[in-house]
Design a protein around this motif. Structure first.
Motif, PDB file in Angstrom:
ATOM      1  N   THR A  54       0.877  -1.172   0.000  1.00  0.00           N
ATOM      2  CA  THR A  54       0.000   0.000   0.000  1.00  0.00           C
ATOM      3  C   THR A  54       0.911   1.218   0.000  1.00  0.00           C
ATOM      4  N   TYR A  55       0.861   1.996  -1.066  1.00  0.00           N
ATOM      5  CA  TYR A  55       1.693   3.203  -1.145  1.00  0.00           C
ATOM      6  C   TYR A  55       1.157   4.252  -0.168  1.00  0.00           C
ATOM      7  N   PRO A  56       2.034   5.140   0.303  1.00  0.00           N
ATOM      8  CA  PRO A  56       1.558   6.197   1.196  1.00  0.00           C
ATOM      9  C   PRO A  56       0.413   6.983   0.540  1.00  0.00           C
ATOM     10  N   PRO A  61      -4.665  -1.178  -1.418  1.00  0.00           N
ATOM     11  CA  PRO A  61      -3.337  -1.699  -1.761  1.00  0.00           C
ATOM     12  C   PRO A  61      -3.142  -1.839  -3.273  1.00  0.00           C
ATOM     13  N   SER A  62      -1.920  -1.566  -3.737  1.00  0.00           N
ATOM     14  CA  SER A  62      -1.585  -1.777  -5.154  1.00  0.00           C
ATOM     15  C   SER A  62      -1.304  -3.250  -5.408  1.00  0.00           C
ATOM     16  N   LEU A  63      -0.846  -3.950  -4.391  1.00  0.00           N
ATOM     17  CA  LEU A  63      -0.728  -5.417  -4.446  1.00  0.00           C
ATOM     18  C   LEU A  63      -1.375  -5.950  -3.177  1.00  0.00           C
ATOM     19  N   GLY A  80      -1.744  -7.611 -17.422  1.00  0.00           N
ATOM     20  CA  GLY A  80      -2.871  -7.052 -16.668  1.00  0.00           C
ATOM     21  C   GLY A  80      -3.080  -5.609 -17.052  1.00  0.00           C
ATOM     22  N   PRO A  81      -4.236  -5.068 -16.693  1.00  0.00           N
ATOM     23  CA  PRO A  81      -4.536  -3.688 -17.085  1.00  0.00           C
ATOM     24  C   PRO A  81      -3.576  -2.688 -16.456  1.00  0.00           C
ATOM     25  N   SER A  82      -3.555  -1.504 -17.022  1.00  0.00           N
ATOM     26  CA  SER A  82      -2.735  -0.412 -16.495  1.00  0.00           C
ATOM     27  C   SER A  82      -3.117  -0.154 -15.031  1.00  0.00           C
ATOM     28  N   GLY A  83      -2.112  -0.029 -14.186  1.00  0.00           N
ATOM     29  CA  GLY A  83      -2.363   0.258 -12.774  1.00  0.00           C
ATOM     30  C   GLY A  83      -2.674  -0.965 -11.934  1.00  0.00           C
ATOM     31  N   SER A  84      -2.539  -2.172 -12.529  1.00  0.00           N
ATOM     32  CA  SER A  84      -2.914  -3.376 -11.767  1.00  0.00           C
ATOM     33  C   SER A  84      -1.827  -3.810 -10.778  1.00  0.00           C
ATOM     34  N   GLY A  85      -0.593  -3.302 -10.939  1.00  0.00           N
ATOM     35  CA  GLY A  85       0.445  -3.633  -9.958  1.00  0.00           C
ATOM     36  C   GLY A  85       1.657  -4.364 -10.516  1.00  0.00           C
ATOM     37  N   LYS A  86       1.757  -4.483 -11.844  1.00  0.00           N
ATOM     38  CA  LYS A  86       2.848  -5.273 -12.465  1.00  0.00           C
ATOM     39  C   LYS A  86       4.220  -4.650 -12.185  1.00  0.00           C
ATOM     40  N   SER A  87       4.351  -3.353 -12.447  1.00  0.00           N
ATOM     41  CA  SER A  87       5.659  -2.708 -12.239  1.00  0.00           C
ATOM     42  C   SER A  87       6.029  -2.669 -10.764  1.00  0.00           C
ATOM     43  N   THR A  88       5.022  -2.617  -9.916  1.00  0.00           N
ATOM     44  CA  THR A  88       5.304  -2.642  -8.470  1.00  0.00           C
ATOM     45  C   THR A  88       6.009  -3.955  -8.110  1.00  0.00           C
ATOM     46  N   ILE A  89       5.610  -5.044  -8.744  1.00  0.00           N
ATOM     47  CA  ILE A  89       6.273  -6.335  -8.475  1.00  0.00           C
ATOM     48  C   ILE A  89       7.745  -6.248  -8.890  1.00  0.00           C
ATOM     49  N   ASP A 207      10.789  -4.780 -17.966  1.00  0.00           N
ATOM     50  CA  ASP A 207       9.524  -4.059 -17.775  1.00  0.00           C
ATOM     51  C   ASP A 207       9.142  -3.402 -19.099  1.00  0.00           C
ATOM     52  N   GLU A 208       8.203  -3.998 -19.787  1.00  0.00           N
ATOM     53  CA  GLU A 208       7.749  -3.552 -21.110  1.00  0.00           C
ATOM     54  C   GLU A 208       8.917  -3.259 -22.065  1.00  0.00           C
ATOM     55  N   PRO A 209       9.780  -4.237 -22.296  1.00  0.00           N
ATOM     56  CA  PRO A 209      10.979  -3.971 -23.104  1.00  0.00           C
ATOM     57  C   PRO A 209      10.672  -3.671 -24.565  1.00  0.00           C
ATOM     58  N   THR A 239       4.406  -7.048 -19.676  1.00  0.00           N
ATOM     59  CA  THR A 239       4.062  -6.601 -21.038  1.00  0.00           C
ATOM     60  C   THR A 239       2.570  -6.369 -21.231  1.00  0.00           C
ATOM     61  N   HIS A 240       2.272  -5.496 -22.210  1.00  0.00           N
ATOM     62  CA  HIS A 240       0.893  -5.306 -22.682  1.00  0.00           C
ATOM     63  C   HIS A 240       0.746  -5.890 -24.079  1.00  0.00           C
ATOM     64  N   ASP A 241       1.832  -6.500 -24.595  1.00  0.00           N
ATOM     65  CA  ASP A 241       1.861  -6.918 -25.996  1.00  0.00           C
ATOM     66  C   ASP A 241       1.259  -8.327 -26.157  1.00  0.00           C
TER      67      ASP A 241
HETATM   68  N1  LIG Z   1       5.102   5.696  -5.950  1.00  0.00           N
HETATM   69  C1  LIG Z   1       3.780   5.529  -5.921  1.00  0.00           C
HETATM   70  N2  LIG Z   1       3.008   6.200  -5.035  1.00  0.00           N
HETATM   71  C2  LIG Z   1       1.676   6.009  -4.978  1.00  0.00           C
HETATM   72  N3  LIG Z   1       1.007   5.159  -5.774  1.00  0.00           N
HETATM   73  C3  LIG Z   1       1.714   4.465  -6.684  1.00  0.00           C
HETATM   74  C4  LIG Z   1       3.139   4.614  -6.804  1.00  0.00           C
HETATM   75  N4  LIG Z   1       3.562   3.791  -7.796  1.00  0.00           N
HETATM   76  C5  LIG Z   1       2.477   3.172  -8.261  1.00  0.00           C
HETATM   77  N5  LIG Z   1       1.365   3.562  -7.613  1.00  0.00           N
HETATM   78  C6  LIG Z   1      -0.010   3.081  -7.823  1.00  0.00           C
HETATM   79  O1  LIG Z   1       0.000   1.669  -7.668  1.00  0.00           O
HETATM   80  C7  LIG Z   1      -0.858   1.049  -8.634  1.00  0.00           C
HETATM   81  C8  LIG Z   1      -0.052   0.026  -9.421  1.00  0.00           C
HETATM   82  O2  LIG Z   1       0.941   0.705 -10.189  1.00  0.00           O
HETATM   83  P1  LIG Z   1       1.937  -0.090 -11.146  1.00  0.00           P
HETATM   84  O3  LIG Z   1       2.870   0.909 -11.720  1.00  0.00           O
HETATM   85  O4  LIG Z   1       2.507  -1.246 -10.430  1.00  0.00           O
HETATM   86  O5  LIG Z   1       0.919  -0.616 -12.254  1.00  0.00           O
HETATM   87  P2  LIG Z   1       1.186  -1.336 -13.640  1.00  0.00           P
HETATM   88  O6  LIG Z   1       0.312  -2.540 -13.668  1.00  0.00           O
HETATM   89  O7  LIG Z   1       2.630  -1.552 -13.828  1.00  0.00           O
HETATM   90  O8  LIG Z   1       0.637  -0.238 -14.646  1.00  0.00           O
HETATM   91  P3  LIG Z   1       1.094   0.097 -16.168  1.00  0.00           P
HETATM   92  O9  LIG Z   1       0.718  -1.099 -16.978  1.00  0.00           O
HETATM   93  O10 LIG Z   1       0.264   1.311 -16.505  1.00  0.00           O
HETATM   94  O11 LIG Z   1       2.570   0.395 -16.140  1.00  0.00           O
HETATM   95  C9  LIG Z   1      -1.445   2.176  -9.478  1.00  0.00           C
HETATM   96  O12 LIG Z   1      -2.719   2.491  -8.963  1.00  0.00           O
HETATM   97  C10 LIG Z   1      -0.495   3.344  -9.232  1.00  0.00           C
HETATM   98  O13 LIG Z   1      -1.167   4.591  -9.317  1.00  0.00           O
END
Ligand SMILES: Nc1ncnc2c1ncn2[C@@H]1O[C@H](COP(=O)(O)OP(=O)(O)OP(=O)(O)O)[C@@H](O)[C@H]1O
Length: 270
Positions: A54-56, A61-63, A80-89, A207-209, A239-241
């Motif tokens: 959970t980001y501040p 939670p993002s994950l 997964g869709p944009s914002g689903s949490g992939k890059s956070t992993i 990450d989305e190379p 990836t989104h591809d």
């Molecule tokens: N540093 C941060 N502070 C607050 N919220 C964040 C931060 N980084 C990501 N988020 C939020 O966490 C959620 C997941 O983000 P993440 O970048 O992991 O998604 P993603 O699946 O990789 O998206 P995309 O496909 O658009 O790159 C989103 O709702 C995003 O707004």
């Protein structure tokens, strides 16, 4: 070509268990069954145990309670869709972002409890490729790749032997002295792949190379990543591809609103 004439890169590909450049034998045979059997008993190279992030200031939670194990040598797509949490992993695997709850183990190391002074060396042990290439603009292709060796203390002599071979492997032979702005997007990504692979990392995170590349160039980059995976390197790619995922038919983990909703061997985009 005789055995002795084979390049470091070719020998590395034939000896997937040799993780460091220095371990790749000068004179070696083909991959054998023993290597493959050894891999079956090894623990997962990546393990997320009930991970929540959970980001501040975030309301949710993002994950959310994500558990997943990735074995050595796997090729895994996170979709997964944009914002689903992939890059956070990906960021958590690199310890750029800490989980709020749960445990992350990468290559036997508990990343969650890792001391801050150990993090830079840990990050250098993982190869990374990003959508925006992230090359050093004032260094040539050769220097960008050599830099990855320099930071882990390899000598210039090692770089002179290894860098031209790995640039040749990614199809950039003859372009070693070009600066990033003198290369196409696909060529820049090849340099980034060479830089990620030159240390023979156990894990390569991408990450989305292909996010900035046209379809044909994307396929060429995927061929490279596939080839690297066949050396024994575990590849984790966001990836989104859909075309790439559908063509490769590797493990697909789908994330939706921070949760794993599908984990499929030889999966498709869906
Ligand atoms: N540093 C941060 N502070 C607050 N919220 C964040 C931060 N980084 C990501 N988020 C939020 O966490 C959620 C997941 O983000 P993440 O970048 O992991 O998604 P993603 O699946 O990789 O998206 P995309 O496909 O658009 O790159 C989103 O709702 C995003 O707004």
């Amino acid at each position: 070509m005789t055995t002795c004439e084979r390049s470091w890169a070719q020998r590395a590909i034939e000896n997937p268990e040799c993780q460091q450049i220095d371990e790749v034998p000068q004179n070696c045979g083909p991959r054998d069954l023993v290597h493959r059997l050894q891999r079956v008993d090894s623990p997962p190279v990546i393990q997320l145990e009930q991970v929540t992030k959970t980001y501040p200031k975030a309301s949710r939670p993002s994950l959310d309670n994500v558990s997943v194990a990735i074995e050595k040598g796997e090729f895994v797509f996170f979709i997964g869709p944009s914002g689903s949490g992939k890059s956070t992993i990906i960021k958590m695997l690199l310890h750029e972002v800490a989980p709020s709850k749960g445990r992350i183990v990468v290559n036997g190391k508990d990343v969650t409890s890792m001391r801050s002074w150990k993090r830079p060396a840990f990050r250098r042990s993982i190869g990374c490729v990003f959508q925006d290439f992230r090359l050093l603009p004032n260094r040539t292709a050769y220097e960008n790749v050599a830099f990855a060796l320099e930071v882990i203390g390899k000598t210039k002599a090692v770089a002179r032997r290894v860098v031209p071979e790995v640039l040749e492997l990614v199809g950039l032979g003859g372009k070693e002295h070009r600066y990033p702005q003198e290369l196409s997007g696909g060529e820049q990504q090849r340099v980034a792949v060479a830089r990620a692979f030159v240390n023979r990392p156990l894990i390569l995170l991408a990450d989305e190379p292909t996010g900035n590349l046209d379809p044909d160039t994307s396929i060429e980059i995927m061929r490279l990543l596939d080839r690297i995976n066949r050396t024994g390197t575990t590849v984790v790619m966001v990836t989104h591809d859909s075309n790439i995922v559908n063509q490769m038919r590797r493990r697909v983990i789908e994330i939706e609103s921070g949760r794993i909703v599908r984990d499929q061997a030889r999966g498709v985009y869906g």
